[in-house]
Scaffold this active site. Structure first.
Site, PDB file in Angstrom:
ATOM      1  N   LYS A   1       0.847  -1.209   0.000  1.00  0.00           N
ATOM      2  CA  LYS A   1       0.000   0.000   0.000  1.00  0.00           C
ATOM      3  C   LYS A   1       0.874   1.247   0.000  1.00  0.00           C
ATOM      4  CE  LYS A   1      -3.933  -2.124   2.273  1.00  0.00           C
ATOM      5  NZ  LYS A   1      -4.483  -2.614   3.549  1.00  0.00           N
TER       6      LYS A   1
ATOM      7  N   GLN B   1      -5.013  -1.268   9.652  1.00  0.00           N
ATOM      8  CA  GLN B   1      -4.951  -2.623   9.086  1.00  0.00           C
ATOM      9  C   GLN B   1      -5.574  -3.630  10.055  1.00  0.00           C
ATOM     10  OE1 GLN B   1      -3.598  -3.469   5.912  1.00  0.00           O
ATOM     11  NE2 GLN B   1      -4.544  -5.422   6.403  1.00  0.00           N
TER      12      GLN B   1
ATOM     13  N   ASP C   1     -11.393   2.963   4.144  1.00  0.00           N
ATOM     14  CA  ASP C   1     -11.817   1.560   4.058  1.00  0.00           C
ATOM     15  C   ASP C   1     -13.345   1.458   3.981  1.00  0.00           C
ATOM     16  OD1 ASP C   1     -10.037  -0.509   3.805  1.00  0.00           O
ATOM     17  OD2 ASP C   1      -9.550  -0.619   5.949  1.00  0.00           O
TER      18      ASP C   1
END
Ligand code: NAD
Length: 297
Positions: free
Chosen positions: A54, A98, A121
């Site tokens: 990422k 995460q 997200d």
């Protein structure tokens, strides 16, 4: 006739190219650089790989990338304090924590501590509600990637019968909302669904997000249907070692389907591309600028 293979790797590269172009424009015209902060707690090897890739792709599209790596034993309060700092940092437009988090942390509480406008997200309860009511939301990356691939292949999805297998908050449910938003007739199937093969046989679009290797078989697929395989399953090879397969039995499904995503190289690469697209969207919204074209739901 053999199915069209929907090449997610190439498609994701195209999306990243579009993001990079629009980031360059933002910088040139408005002197704004979108920023993405990724927070990793603990040493989970798969998470470390994701976070590295990422960070690398964020920089490649011209954005600012910030990584915070916290020890697995970090108190939850410290993580919440870091999120508050990032929420009030004007150079950061997207925040991603995460998952999974260590057991002593409450994932819902942590995710809901992120400012909804920076929740790239799309897991914050406000974004779930906005998506569910057809309002402008931050949309979860994997289903957004699936939607982009479907729109690219079909053009309009209006009136198509879609079956989503799996009802997780991360993939199945938001996928169903997005398909509904594009006027599909949507069925969500799950572990308690009766006669799953019969349900799937009705579908013009099948999205498999289950986590069971090669569960969806060719004789479940309506001829010409599109199969989007979200599953990522590692299986043993007969000759030793392992390989990745999806939730669809690729060979038998590809023999009947009109189009299918492979695993690997299908939906997988779209997830990070959509994370970058969401960060750009969040940055444009934060600065009162028009939404980036072709990169939102
Ligand atoms: P999950 O375990 O949270 O949900 C799985 C869903 O499948 C559940 O809703 C369950 O009801 C359903 N299910 C289980 N067994 C079933 C059965 N026999 N018949 C019908 N439905 C059944 O999983 P998830 O997080 O949604 O992920 C699903 C798969 O997608 C996994 O393989 C995961 O690795 C993969 N995934 C890929 C990406 C990507 O970037 N490509 C992103 C997220 C998840």
């Amino acid at each position: 006739m053999a199915a069209t293979i929907l090449d997610g790797k190439a498609f994701a590269a195209r999306v990243r190219g579009q993001v990079a172009e629009q980031v360059a424009q933002l910088k040139e015209v408005h002197a704004i650089t979108p920023g993405l902060a990724v927070v990793l707690v603990g040493e989970d090897p798969a998470s470390q790989v994701y976070v590295r890739s990422k960070g690398k792709m964020t920089v490649e599209v011209g954005m600012k990338s910030v990584e915070h790596k916290l020890d697995a034993a970090t108190p939850e309060a410290d993580l919440l304090a870091l999120i508050q700092d990032l929420n009030s940092d004007d150079s950061i437009h997207g925040i991603l924590v995460q998952l999974p988090l260590p057991d002593h942390m409450n994932e819902d509480m942590v995710i809901n501590a992120i400012a909804p406008a920076k929740d790239v997200d799309g897991f914050h309860i406000s974004n779930v509600g906005l998506l569910g009511t057809g309002q402008k939301a931050m949309v979860p990356c994997t289903p957004l990637g699936c939607l982009m691939m479907l729109r690219d292949h079909h053009g309009s999805l209006s009136g198509l019968d879609a079956v989503v297998i799996g009802r997780s908050n991360i993939v199945g449910k938001p996928m169903a909302q997005l398909l509904l938003g594009d006027s599909c007739t949507v069925t969500i199937a799950h572990s308690r669904t009766k006669d799953l093969p019969d349900v799937v046989r009705r579908a013009d679009i099948v999205v498999a997000a289950v986590g069971r290797p090669r569960m969806v078989l060719g004789d479940w697929i309506k001829p010409g249907a599109t199969v989007i395989d979200v599953g990522i399953n590692r299986i043993e090879k007969p000759e030793g070692g392992t390989r990745l397969v999806g939730d669809a039995d690729f060979d038998s499904c590809a023999a009947v389907a009109g189009a299918i995503t492979p695993v690997p190289g299908g939906v997988g690469p779209m997830t990070i591309a959509c994370l970058l697209a969401n960060t750009l969207t969040a940055c444009c919204r934060a600065n009162g600028l028009p939404e980036p074209t072709g990169l939102t739901a």
